[in-house]
Motif scaffolding. Sequence first.
Motif, PDB file in Angstrom:
ATOM      1  N   ILE A  99       0.824  -1.199   0.000  1.00 11.90           N
ATOM      2  CA  ILE A  99       0.000   0.000   0.000  1.00 11.90           C
ATOM      3  C   ILE A  99       0.861   1.253   0.000  1.00 11.90           C
ATOM      4  O   ILE A  99       2.069   1.192   0.251  1.00 11.90           O
ATOM      5  CB  ILE A  99      -0.962   0.024   1.210  1.00 11.90           C
ATOM      6  N   THR A 100       0.222   2.377  -0.264  1.00 11.72           N
ATOM      7  CA  THR A 100       0.882   3.673  -0.161  1.00 11.72           C
ATOM      8  C   THR A 100       0.542   4.273   1.197  1.00 11.72           C
ATOM      9  O   THR A 100      -0.355   3.803   1.888  1.00 11.72           O
ATOM     10  CB  THR A 100       0.405   4.633  -1.268  1.00 11.72           C
ATOM     11  N   GLY A 101       1.246   5.315   1.559  1.00 12.70           N
ATOM     12  CA  GLY A 101       0.953   5.999   2.813  1.00 12.70           C
ATOM     13  C   GLY A 101       1.983   5.682   3.873  1.00 12.70           C
ATOM     14  O   GLY A 101       3.104   5.261   3.582  1.00 12.70           O
ATOM     15  N   ALA A 102       1.572   5.856   5.116  1.00 15.14           N
ATOM     16  CA  ALA A 102       2.491   5.693   6.250  1.00 15.14           C
ATOM     17  C   ALA A 102       2.912   4.241   6.466  1.00 15.14           C
ATOM     18  O   ALA A 102       3.977   3.978   7.006  1.00 15.14           O
ATOM     19  CB  ALA A 102       1.846   6.239   7.519  1.00 15.14           C
ATOM     20  N   SER A 103       2.097   3.303   6.041  1.00 15.81           N
ATOM     21  CA  SER A 103       2.418   1.890   6.208  1.00 15.81           C
ATOM     22  C   SER A 103       2.816   1.290   4.867  1.00 15.81           C
ATOM     23  O   SER A 103       2.614   1.885   3.811  1.00 15.81           O
ATOM     24  CB  SER A 103       1.223   1.126   6.782  1.00 15.81           C
ATOM     25  N   ASP A 104       3.374   0.076   4.925  1.00 19.67           N
ATOM     26  CA  ASP A 104       3.859  -0.590   3.717  1.00 19.67           C
ATOM     27  C   ASP A 104       2.962  -1.728   3.252  1.00 19.67           C
ATOM     28  O   ASP A 104       2.852  -1.986   2.061  1.00 19.67           O
ATOM     29  CB  ASP A 104       5.271  -1.142   3.972  1.00 19.67           C
ATOM     30  N   LEU A 105       2.348  -2.432   4.203  1.00 17.18           N
ATOM     31  CA  LEU A 105       1.527  -3.592   3.875  1.00 17.18           C
ATOM     32  C   LEU A 105       0.199  -3.503   4.614  1.00 17.18           C
ATOM     33  O   LEU A 105       0.120  -2.964   5.722  1.00 17.18           O
ATOM     34  CB  LEU A 105       2.218  -4.896   4.278  1.00 17.18           C
ATOM     35  N   LEU A 106      -0.828  -4.073   4.012  1.00 16.79           N
ATOM     36  CA  LEU A 106      -2.143  -4.203   4.636  1.00 16.79           C
ATOM     37  C   LEU A 106      -2.539  -5.663   4.543  1.00 16.79           C
ATOM     38  O   LEU A 106      -2.506  -6.253   3.458  1.00 16.79           O
ATOM     39  CB  LEU A 106      -3.179  -3.343   3.906  1.00 16.79           C
ATOM     40  N   CYS A 107      -2.908  -6.247   5.677  1.00 14.51           N
ATOM     41  CA  CYS A 107      -3.328  -7.652   5.718  1.00 14.51           C
ATOM     42  C   CYS A 107      -4.754  -7.751   6.224  1.00 14.51           C
ATOM     43  O   CYS A 107      -5.148  -7.026   7.134  1.00 14.51           O
ATOM     44  CB  CYS A 107      -2.471  -8.455   6.700  1.00 14.51           C
ATOM     45  N   ARG A 108      -5.502  -8.657   5.635  1.00 20.10           N
ATOM     46  CA  ARG A 108      -6.780  -9.043   6.221  1.00 20.10           C
ATOM     47  C   ARG A 108      -6.515 -10.337   6.949  1.00 20.10           C
ATOM     48  O   ARG A 108      -6.008 -11.300   6.357  1.00 20.10           O
ATOM     49  CB  ARG A 108      -7.870  -9.232   5.176  1.00 20.10           C
ATOM     50  N   VAL A 109      -6.845 -10.376   8.236  1.00 22.29           N
ATOM     51  CA  VAL A 109      -6.599 -11.569   9.045  1.00 22.29           C
ATOM     52  C   VAL A 109      -7.885 -11.971   9.748  1.00 22.29           C
ATOM     53  O   VAL A 109      -8.802 -11.161   9.907  1.00 22.29           O
ATOM     54  CB  VAL A 109      -5.472 -11.331  10.091  1.00 22.29           C
ATOM     55  N   VAL A 110      -7.941 -13.224  10.144  1.00 25.52           N
ATOM     56  CA  VAL A 110      -9.064 -13.715  10.932  1.00 25.52           C
ATOM     57  C   VAL A 110      -8.534 -14.392  12.186  1.00 25.52           C
ATOM     58  O   VAL A 110      -7.382 -14.826  12.239  1.00 25.52           O
ATOM     59  CB  VAL A 110      -9.952 -14.705  10.139  1.00 25.52           C
ATOM     60  N   ALA A 111      -9.410 -14.468  13.189  1.00 25.23           N
ATOM     61  CA  ALA A 111      -9.066 -15.131  14.448  1.00 25.23           C
ATOM     62  C   ALA A 111     -10.354 -15.665  15.059  1.00 25.23           C
ATOM     63  O   ALA A 111     -11.457 -15.254  14.686  1.00 25.23           O
ATOM     64  CB  ALA A 111      -8.379 -14.149  15.396  1.00 25.23           C
ATOM     65  N   ARG A 112     -10.187 -16.566  15.988  1.00 25.07           N
ATOM     66  CA  ARG A 112     -11.368 -17.160  16.635  1.00 25.07           C
ATOM     67  C   ARG A 112     -12.016 -16.198  17.625  1.00 25.07           C
ATOM     68  O   ARG A 112     -13.233 -16.138  17.745  1.00 25.07           O
ATOM     69  CB  ARG A 112     -10.993 -18.470  17.306  1.00 25.07           C
ATOM     70  N   THR A 113     -11.195 -15.454  18.352  1.00 27.37           N
ATOM     71  CA  THR A 113     -11.669 -14.494  19.356  1.00 27.37           C
ATOM     72  C   THR A 113     -10.721 -13.305  19.352  1.00 27.37           C
ATOM     73  O   THR A 113      -9.676 -13.337  18.694  1.00 27.37           O
ATOM     74  CB  THR A 113     -11.650 -15.116  20.770  1.00 27.37           C
ATOM     75  N   ASN A 114     -11.055 -12.282  20.139  1.00 28.44           N
ATOM     76  CA  ASN A 114     -10.133 -11.160  20.261  1.00 28.44           C
ATOM     77  C   ASN A 114      -8.813 -11.598  20.892  1.00 28.44           C
ATOM     78  O   ASN A 114      -7.744 -11.133  20.483  1.00 28.44           O
ATOM     79  CB  ASN A 114     -10.756 -10.031  21.083  1.00 28.44           C
ATOM     80  N   ALA A 115      -8.882 -12.492  21.886  1.00 27.51           N
ATOM     81  CA  ALA A 115      -7.649 -13.002  22.492  1.00 27.51           C
ATOM     82  C   ALA A 115      -6.831 -13.777  21.470  1.00 27.51           C
ATOM     83  O   ALA A 115      -5.596 -13.681  21.439  1.00 27.51           O
ATOM     84  CB  ALA A 115      -7.978 -13.881  23.701  1.00 27.51           C
ATOM     85  N   ASP A 116      -7.494 -14.525  20.611  1.00 27.99           N
ATOM     86  CA  ASP A 116      -6.795 -15.263  19.559  1.00 27.99           C
ATOM     87  C   ASP A 116      -6.194 -14.302  18.541  1.00 27.99           C
ATOM     88  O   ASP A 116      -5.131 -14.575  17.974  1.00 27.99           O
ATOM     89  CB  ASP A 116      -7.755 -16.242  18.878  1.00 27.99           C
ATOM     90  N   LEU A 117      -6.842 -13.159  18.327  1.00 23.71           N
ATOM     91  CA  LEU A 117      -6.277 -12.151  17.433  1.00 23.71           C
ATOM     92  C   LEU A 117      -4.926 -11.680  17.949  1.00 23.71           C
ATOM     93  O   LEU A 117      -4.007 -11.451  17.163  1.00 23.71           O
ATOM     94  CB  LEU A 117      -7.241 -10.967  17.281  1.00 23.71           C
ATOM     95  N   GLN A 118      -4.784 -11.575  19.255  1.00 32.14           N
ATOM     96  CA  GLN A 118      -3.490 -11.189  19.815  1.00 32.14           C
ATOM     97  C   GLN A 118      -2.415 -12.197  19.434  1.00 32.14           C
ATOM     98  O   GLN A 118      -1.305 -11.829  19.078  1.00 32.14           O
ATOM     99  CB  GLN A 118      -3.570 -11.067  21.348  1.00 32.14           C
ATOM    100  N   ARG A 119      -2.766 -13.492  19.455  1.00 33.18           N
ATOM    101  CA  ARG A 119      -1.824 -14.535  19.039  1.00 33.18           C
ATOM    102  C   ARG A 119      -1.415 -14.359  17.581  1.00 33.18           C
ATOM    103  O   ARG A 119      -0.239 -14.440  17.226  1.00 33.18           O
ATOM    104  CB  ARG A 119      -2.445 -15.926  19.251  1.00 33.18           C
ATOM    105  N   VAL A 120      -2.398 -14.068  16.716  1.00 32.48           N
ATOM    106  CA  VAL A 120      -2.112 -13.877  15.295  1.00 32.48           C
ATOM    107  C   VAL A 120      -1.220 -12.653  15.095  1.00 32.48           C
ATOM    108  O   VAL A 120      -0.239 -12.698  14.346  1.00 32.48           O
ATOM    109  CB  VAL A 120      -3.425 -13.752  14.484  1.00 32.48           C
TER     110      VAL A 120
END
Length: 162
Positions: A99-120
């Motif tokens: 991507i352009t802008g302040a960041s370099d990459l954009l990812c779409r990710v999934v997780a089972r829960t918000n706590a699992d998102l932390q693991r990802v």
Amino acid sequence: MTTIDDLDARLIALLTAEPRLGVLECSRRLGVARGTVQARLDRLTARGVVTGFGPDVSPAALGYDVTAFVTMEIRQVAGHDPVADRLARIPEVLEVHTITGASDLLCRVVARTNADLQRVIDQIVDVQGVLRTNSIIALDTPVPYRVLPLVADVPRREGRPT
């Protein structure tokens, strides 16, 4: 450059609505010869317009109820590809975009829960070359990924009758 015409658009819409239809049934419903449908499908596939015929899979139905978008800044010594290759090894990373802008990459990710998102996210941060991340949790998807409105609009924008 010719992209698609009305028949292509109708064929794509038909197969999107009913992906298990055969060529013969498509030809019957569209009112054209079987060979025409097959030739159109072959051409659309060869040109990269149609990229697959597989089933669409719902991550939520597999138990991945959380969708998030993660932007990241990376060390660009070797470019984006080495980081993207490592991210591709994380099953919960569904797509990666440069991507352009302040960041370099954009990812779409999934997780089972918000706590699992932390693991990802921890796995993402552990990828060599990732400097920092920022994540946004999707609460709902009022307009899911779609291309049919675009497909239907192409013949009109190119001045072809619809």
